[in-house]
Design an enzyme around this catalytic site. Structure first.
Site: not given
Ligand SMILES: CC1=C(O)/C(=C\N=C(/Cc2ccccc2)C(=O)O)C(COP(=O)(O)O)=CN1
Length: 455
Positions: A71, A123-124, A257, A214
């Site tokens: 843990y 980014f969203t 990624k 990022d």
């Molecule tokens: C540049 C960048 C990203 O591309 C990212 C996630 N991408 C994603 C996953 C995603 C997230 C939100 C809406 C649709 C798809 C992608 O499909 O492209 C995150 C969040 O990371 P997380 O998903 O591990 O929380 C941070 N920065």
């Protein structure tokens, strides 16, 4: 260009099956014409995302078998810290369950409500967490990033004049930090040059502004620097990546990624004071500071994967495969974002369906049409993803895109050929295609769960 074969051989396979047009019509209706709501078993070739969908190596799987599930103080955490120190050059690491876990923590730590956060395109999830912490995002990316046909080699670059103008407008003390994404997802997986990173560093040093990254697709960004920036052609990508990161105070990382794992993320930083604050928050939101919402085996898989993702041969194939798909579409006249990005081919849905106004949701429509044609799943990256502004109106992004996102080490170029042929078939009958309308819309991050119907 000599053929680049996969720098690996396949040891395990996961069968996929083709569906019929009737099955796909039923599936997309049940999913409300939202590819996020499709069931995996109804999808033939899944290009929704490169996030968490990569294949792990035998080294990662064997590292998982040795995962330490203590843990607190697990060896697995030490392995991750060692890997980040050696490959990224940051002394301190705080694991989180995935990238947005790290975004949540750093937004709370660095943003005082009312402050401003410049960044190279939104980014969203990044923007949502900055806003939830009381920050205001400002897009300071170069104009070319918003032009799908611009061939600028580093469309992810920060526009230094826009950054300077924001500093002059609000004052350096009102800027919580600048967030430089490498690569820029919503611009089409476009890279930032080393020269631009250095120039941003100079401005941050002049005003005492924290410079964060990022780093979610940093390996692909480093590969583009190797390919396109003078002085880097003969440098290993791993060295270029370390030099890139040496200019940042810290990073948020979605390991899903460029760490080649199915789950995982972390904060990495130089300032121990930030680490202390992250540890205070991580126990509330993610778990102990030595596991951050992950199993020990996940930490070990990430420690191995982040190194593998920096391998020159792996990246030459990975980037080459995405480019191969992009070139096949370009040859057929399909409008795509150029230059082809690192993790995906982005179709310019506004140009593809130029008879549809943006309010008839061209990208959402096109993603549904591609699925109907072949069972290939893509992702909408346009007006639906952009959400509504503070006044409740649809944001109208310049880029109305459909993303064909290529998972790492999963598909072969035969799959890319099937995808290209499907998109080209849809392109040939594009004028017959009608738009979509919302029938359900959630209050936040609406693209995940919204439902639509044909107009
Ligand atoms: C540049 C960048 C990203 O591309 C990212 C996630 N991408 C994603 C996953 C995603 C997230 C939100 C809406 C649709 C798809 C992608 O499909 O492209 C995150 C969040 O990371 P997380 O998903 O591990 O929380 C941070 N920065």
């Amino acid at each position: 260009m000599p053929a680049i074969a996969e720098p690996y051989r396949i040891k395990m396979v996961e069968p996929i099956t083709m569906t019929t047009r009737e099955q796909r019509e039923a599936a997309i209706r049940a999913a409300g014409y939202n590819t996020f709501l499709l069931r995996s078993e109804d999808v033939y070739i899944d290009l929704l995302t490169d996030s968490g969908t990569s294949a792990m190596s035998d080294r990662q799987w064997s590292a998982m078998m040795m995962g330490d599930e203590a843990y607190a103080g697990a060896r697995s955490f030490d392995h991750l810290v060692e890997s980040v120190r050696e490959s990224y050059g940051f002394p301190y690491v705080c694991p989180t369950h995935q990238g947005r876990g790290a975004e949540h923590l750093i937004s709370r730590i660095l943003i005082t409500p009312g402050q401003h956060v410049p960044g190279n395109m939104y980014f969203t999830t990044t923007r949502v967490h900055q806003e939830l912490a009381g920050g205001t995002f400002h897009d300071v990316i170069i104009d070319e990033a918003h032009d799908p046909s611009s061939l600028h080699p580093f469309k992810g670059n920060v526009d230094l004049d826009k950054f300077q103008a924001l500093i002059d407008e609000v004052g350096a003390d009102q800027i919580a930090y600048i967030n430089v994404a490498v690569t820029v997802n919503m611009a089409g997986g476009q890279p930032v040059s080393m020269a631009n990173i250095r120039a941003v560093r100079e401005i941050c040093d002049r005003y005492g502004i924290i410079m964060w990254s990022d780093a979610t697709r940093l390996a692909e960004n480093a590969y583009f620097i190797k390919e396109r920036e003078d002085g880097y052609a003969d440098r290993p990508v791993a060295e270029i990546a370390r030099e890139m990161l040496s200019h940042f105070d810290g990073i948020t990382m979605s390991g899903k990624k460029d760490c080649l794992v199915n789950i995982g993320g972390f904060l990495a930083m130089r300032d121990e004071a930030i680490l202390t604050k992250a540890r205070e928050l991580v126990v509330v939101f993610e778990g102990m500071p030595t596991y951050g919402g992950l199993a020990g085996r996940d930490l070990d898989a990430m420690a191995v994967g982040l190194r593998e993702a920096l391998d020159d041969d792996y990246l030459a194939h990975r980037i080459g495969q995405v480019r191969y798909l992009g070139e096949r579409l370009q040859e057929a006249g399909v409008p795509i974002v150029q230059p082809v990005g690192g993790h995906a081919v982005f179709i310019d849905a506004a140009a593809f369906l130029d008879h549809l106004p943006q309010d008839e949701l061209p990208a959402q429509t096109l993603a549904a049409e591609i699925f109907l044609d072949s069972g290939v799943r893509a992702m909408e990256r346009g007006i639906v993803s952009a959400g509504r502004d503070a006044d409740g109106n649809h944001r109208h992004p310049k880029l109305e895109l459909v993303r064909l996102t290529i998972p790492r080490r999963v598909y072969t170029n035969s799959h890319m050929d099937v995808v290209a042929e499907s998109v080209i078939r849809v392109f040939q009958r594009r004028k017959e295609i009608q738009g979509l309308k919302f029938v359900y819309e959630p209050p936040t991050l609406r693209f995940f769960t919204s439902r639509f119907e044909p107009l």
